[in-house]
Design an enzyme around this catalytic site. Structure first.
Site, mmCIF file in Angstrom:
data_model
loop_
_atom_site.group_PDB
_atom_site.id
_atom_site.type_symbol
_atom_site.label_atom_id
_atom_site.label_comp_id
_atom_site.label_asym_id
_atom_site.label_seq_id
_atom_site.Cartn_x
_atom_site.Cartn_y
_atom_site.Cartn_z
ATOM 1 N N HIS A 77 -53.005 14.667 4.397
ATOM 2 C CA HIS A 77 -52.584 13.307 4.747
ATOM 3 C C HIS A 77 -53.680 12.611 5.557
ATOM 4 C CE1 HIS A 77 -48.607 14.613 3.485
ATOM 5 N NE2 HIS A 77 -48.085 13.413 3.750
ATOM 6 N N GLN A 113 0.823 -1.215 0.000
ATOM 7 C CA GLN A 113 0.000 0.000 0.000
ATOM 8 C C GLN A 113 0.853 1.259 0.000
ATOM 9 O OE1 GLN A 113 -3.428 -0.103 -0.440
ATOM 10 N NE2 GLN A 113 -2.739 -2.179 -0.848
ATOM 11 N N HIS A 157 1.559 3.065 -3.317
ATOM 12 C CA HIS A 157 0.491 3.734 -4.070
ATOM 13 C C HIS A 157 0.752 5.225 -4.234
ATOM 14 C CE1 HIS A 157 -2.628 0.912 -5.182
ATOM 15 N NE2 HIS A 157 -2.493 0.294 -4.032
ATOM 16 N N ASP A 210 -7.033 -7.326 -4.263
ATOM 17 C CA ASP A 210 -6.930 -6.319 -5.323
ATOM 18 C C ASP A 210 -7.213 -6.907 -6.696
ATOM 19 O OD1 ASP A 210 -6.462 -4.071 -3.883
ATOM 20 O OD2 ASP A 210 -4.300 -3.991 -4.236
ATOM 21 N N GLU A 236 -8.981 0.969 5.375
ATOM 22 C CA GLU A 236 -9.469 0.465 4.086
ATOM 23 C C GLU A 236 -9.190 -1.034 3.996
ATOM 24 O OE1 GLU A 236 -8.645 1.162 -0.709
ATOM 25 O OE2 GLU A 236 -7.174 1.812 0.786
ATOM 26 N N HIS A 237 -7.957 -1.419 4.275
ATOM 27 C CA HIS A 237 -7.555 -2.830 4.275
ATOM 28 C C HIS A 237 -7.081 -3.202 5.677
ATOM 29 C CE1 HIS A 237 -6.603 -1.315 0.133
ATOM 30 N NE2 HIS A 237 -7.305 -2.382 -0.200
#
EC number: 3.5.4.19
Length: 870
Positions: free
Chosen positions: A855, A693, A696, A796, A762-763
């Protein structure tokens, strides 16, 4: 036009001066005197330019067009080598945002619409044609936008004198090709440097002369003189001190006295009403017996002058002569004075001992032929570096002070490291900071776990909103223009590729087809299993049946980042669930390559999932095209997929525009991973997961939570991180990411899971004993990877789970992309007469409380009708 540049223009040079013979235009020495130079870097010239910068990054102030470089690492290396500013493609801005004002976008053309690409770091408009029909509108809008700094580069063969006038009207800094400039008198087809300077400087004297401050290489003022266009031209031509005497015409300094000057640099002050000449002075400047007209040299320059003189004429046997001839004596004195400086207590003692140390250090330098100016240049060069060591003490000096190698990491500040700080603190060893949860406060730990700050939304919106509006109003024409500009795919005549896709566009090696097919099938199986077997139906009370059923979203847009990158995995993660959900129209969007084609892997996936079309665009323009639709691009109901900050901002913008009527999957941020490891974890596995990661982007963050690990095990993981990182092609990006990544030491699994849930990664990777049991403790995470044999990479690509996941803590509120992302749930109510009787009184009472009479009456009328019927 105000600028912080030494001169209000850049000199464009095709190859760095000195790397080839310059046969036309300004010479290497003339360019050096002007200082600010502009180069276009290509992969094949990168190494030459880096060698040039290693020798001359202070002599010149280099600016670079790096749009030909695809590697972010190469661009960072240029910055580290001393590039003052690099101009990049707009899609590269997010990856380089850590470097602040030293990175700015470049666009090409003469259209005023291009001005919207400007950022807080400025803008370079290349290929401007002042004769184009849209030039007048450009000038008007450029003045109004007040972009700072704004650089402008002409088309080849432009009339430079006219171009400079146009740049002045636009408040822009012109980039002038060296081949079109000269210092010679009346050279046909060339523009004299003196003409450019005299057109911008402001003199309040009747004779038009400009006050000129003459300084030495240390910026010590030597005297005040006057310059004219002619004298400046002659100074540049001869690289000497030439000025304008108010009585005798041109004054060649030292021509009669022998006290000559070598011209180093010319610059204008901020108001353009005074010149500065930096010179190497031989002898005195002043006609009196002093170094300059403002008095003698002082401090270090005076000491240097004395040492140089003594080196040349010190009596044999004198102490100074011994210092110049006895290296061991100088070394011993430097060590002695350094120690005395370290033990000094009062300000007076510190000043005294520092002066002694400077004396012996400068003696060592002068003995080796190193000048004070050389030392100052080295300091200046270091100030431009973006890759730095932490500066920890080493070897015997660290041992003497009782400093252990890991101490600096353990004592590191708990404040989060921003992207700006990452460029300032790049350690020699790639290592994460450590925190022991039992020894720091909750506040300190929270601060350490804080994610890197992102570019302000205002700055991003300033870039993307004009693009979105342009696409909304001008459709295909706007999309094509941005694809031509950003992707250089100028051969494209349509912004979309419609199905059926030509077979020649998806020619792939058999092994790649096999890999895609395996991944396709696994992703299909997992998402198909998420389908509801039948609608939900509940009778809430007799005669009242409530149902919920799902329907596919009719048209979905799948954004796939790319261009030169190949990202079939994202195409699969978005396209396969859309196909399984039964979406009627699946639209892909991905930036094309320079030849106008999409990578065949993406075309192949689009074919397999039955995509209707592929939008040949990226960035905000692709998002806008799918959100609003164009003449040839289908409007979609929902846009999904990852992207940089500009893509994310564009998705957020259109989702809030009621005219677009489009939804998005989730907010997105930089990629991240949190690994929980115990004593059973393999250090190499842990390191590889962290780095998967970290590579990235510099704004990615990786966290290791270490459960009851001893120093040996922690050190083994840190060693593996460094070893594996240095073998990666994106090692510099990894360095930036690791700078704001940490290891947290805890005692138990429960403590680790509590921290993980608070962070909401995230992971989440569980490299612990009995990892399956720990899943019960997971409350917040995008996706979980269980056990030693489950690297995040399988998620992934090929395992079957989706890799489009919530980041930046949004896992507390959002799920990752799944089958439900491509469907909407519709509810229904079905009441019998008995059912309305049973629930009617409750409805009417609540409507009465809310004072919504219509109503209430919708029920009462029906109940009255029942009563009459009975």
């Amino acid at each position: 036009m105000e600028t912080t540049l030494p001169l209000p223009f850049l000199v464009g040079v095709s190859v760095p001066p000195g790397l080839n013979d310059i046969k036309e235009g300004l010479s290497r020495e003339e360019v050096s005197c002007l200082g600010c130079v502009f180069f276009e870097v290509k992969p094949q010239t990168l190494e030459k330019i880096l060698r040039f910068l290693k020798r001359h990054n202070v002599e010149f102030e280099p600016y670079f067009d790096v749009t030909a470089l695809e590697s972010i690492d190469d661009i960072i290396t240029l910055l580290d080598a001393g590039a003052r500013k690099v101009f990049v493609k707009t899609e590269q801005l997010a990856d380089l945002s850590a470097y602040g004002s030293r990175v700015a976008p470049i666009v090409t053309g003469s259209s005023a619409a291009l001005l919207s690409s400007a950022t807080e770091s400025g803008l370079l408009l290349s290929g401007f044609d002042q004769t184009a029909s849209e030039a007048a509108q450009f000038l008007e809008e450029a003045r109004d936008k007040k972009i700072t700094p704004f650089f402008i580069k002409p088309v080849p063969g432009a009339d430079l004198e006219q171009f400079i006038q146009v740049a002045a009207k636009a408040n822009a800094i012109p980039i002038l090709p060296s081949t079109g400039l000269t210092t010679k008198k009346d050279e046909a087809g060339k523009l004299a440097i003196s003409t450019i300077l005299s057109s911008v400087w402001k003199s309040d004297r009747p004779d038009g002369l400009l006050p000129t401050v003459v300084v030495d290489e240390h910026d010590t003022a030597l005297g005040l003189v006057y310059s004219s266009a002619e004298s400046v031209n002659e100074a540049l031509r001869t690289q000497t001190g030439v000025y304008q005497s108010r009585k005798r015409g041109l004054w060649y300094k030292g021509a009669t006295s022998g006290d000559t000057q070598e011209l180093v640099r010319i610059s204008l002050d901020c108001d353009n009403d005074a010149l500065k000449f930096v010179v190497k002075q031989k002898g005195r400047f002043c006609h009196l017996d002093q170094s300059g007209c403002f008095g003698q040299l002082k401090g270090l320059p005076k000491l240097e002058q004395t040492l140089i003189s003594r080196k040349q004429s010190a009596p044999e046997g004198s102490y100074t002569a011994r210092l110049f001839s006895d290296e061991k004596l100088v070394r011993a004195k430097i060590m002695e004075e350094a120690e005395e400086l370290c033990t000094a207590q009062t300000p007076q003692e510190i000043a005294f001992e520092a002066a002694d140390l400077f004396y012996f250090a400068l003696t060592r330098a002068v003995a080796a032929g190193v000048t004070l100016a050389d030392i100052e240049r080295s300091l200046d060069a270091k100030s431009w570096k973006v890759k730095r060591r932490t500066g920890d003490a080493k070897g015997k000096w660290a041992e003497k002070e009782g400093i252990k190698p890991a101490a600096s990491a353990l004592a590191a500040t708990s404040a989060p490291v921003t992207k700006e700080a990452a460029q300032e603190t790049t350690p020699e060893k790639i290592t994460m900071r450590r925190f022991d949860a039992s020894k720091v406060s909750t506040e300190e730990l929270d601060a350490a776990l804080k994610r890197p700050a992102q570019k302000s939304s205002d700055a991003i919106y300033k870039i993307i909103v004009p693009i979105i509006e342009d696409v909304r109003k001008n459709g295909d024409k706007a999309v094509l223009s941005y694809t031509h500009k950003f992707e250089k795919a100028t051969s494209l005549t349509s912004p979309v590729l419609k199905a059926p896709f030509p077979k020649e566009l998806m020619q792939l090696p058999e092994e790649t087809i096999a890999a895609i097919d395996v991944s396709f099938e696994n992703i299909r199986k997992f998402h198909a299993a998420q389908k509801e077997e039948k609608p939900l139906q509940v009778e809430t009370m007799p005669g009242v049946v409530c149902s919920r059923f799902s329907r596919p979203i009719e048209a979905v847009g799948c954004y796939i980042p790319g261009g030169t990158a190949v990202l079939p995995s994202t195409a699969l993660m978005l396209g396969v669930p859309a196909m399984v959900a039964g979406c009627n129209k699946i639209v892909f969007a991905s930036p094309p390559r320079a030849d106008g084609t999409i990578t065949p892997e993406i075309v192949y996936v689009a074919h397999k999932v039955g995509a209707e079309s592929i939008v040949l665009a990226g960035g905000a323009q692709a998002v806008a095209a799918m959100a609003y639709g164009t003449e040839s691009i289908t409007k979609v109901d929902k846009i999904l997929g990852p992207g940089n900050q500009f893509v994310t901002a564009a998705k957020m913008f259109v989702s809030n525009d009621t005219n677009a009527a489009v939804g998005i999957d989730m907010p997105a941020g930089p990629s991240e991973v949190l690994v929980i490891a115990d004593k059973d974890a393999n250090p190499a596995f842990v390191a590889s997961d962290l780095l998967s990661q970290a590579e990235h982007g510099v704004d990615s963050q990786v966290i290791l939570i270490a459960i009851d690990l001893d120093e040996e095990h922690l050190q083994a993981i840190e060693d593996e991180v460094h070893r594996q990182a240095t073998e990666l092609p994106r090692v510099q990006i990894v360095r930036g990411s690791i700078a704001h990544s940490i290891t947290v030491q805890v005692k138990t699994v429960e403590e680790a899971m509590e921290l993980s849930n608070k962070y909401a990664p995230e992971h989440l990777i569980l490299q612990i004993k009995e990892a399956e049991k720990a899943v019960d403790l997971v409350m917040n995470a995008g996706s979980v990877f269980i056990g030693a044999w489950t690297p995040e990479s399988v998620g992934d690509y090929s395992a079957g789970v989706n890799h489009s996941l919530p980041t930046y803590g949004f896992a507390k509120q959002y799920s990752g992309v799944n089958l439900a992302s491509f469907v909407k749930h519709i509810t229904s109510s079905n009441l019998t007469a008995e059912g309305l009787k049973n629930v009617g009184q409750a409805v009417m009472q609540l409507a009465k409380v809310e004072e919504l009479e219509a109503h209430r009456r919708a029920v009462s009328i029906r109940l009255e009708h029942m009563s009459k019927s009975n």
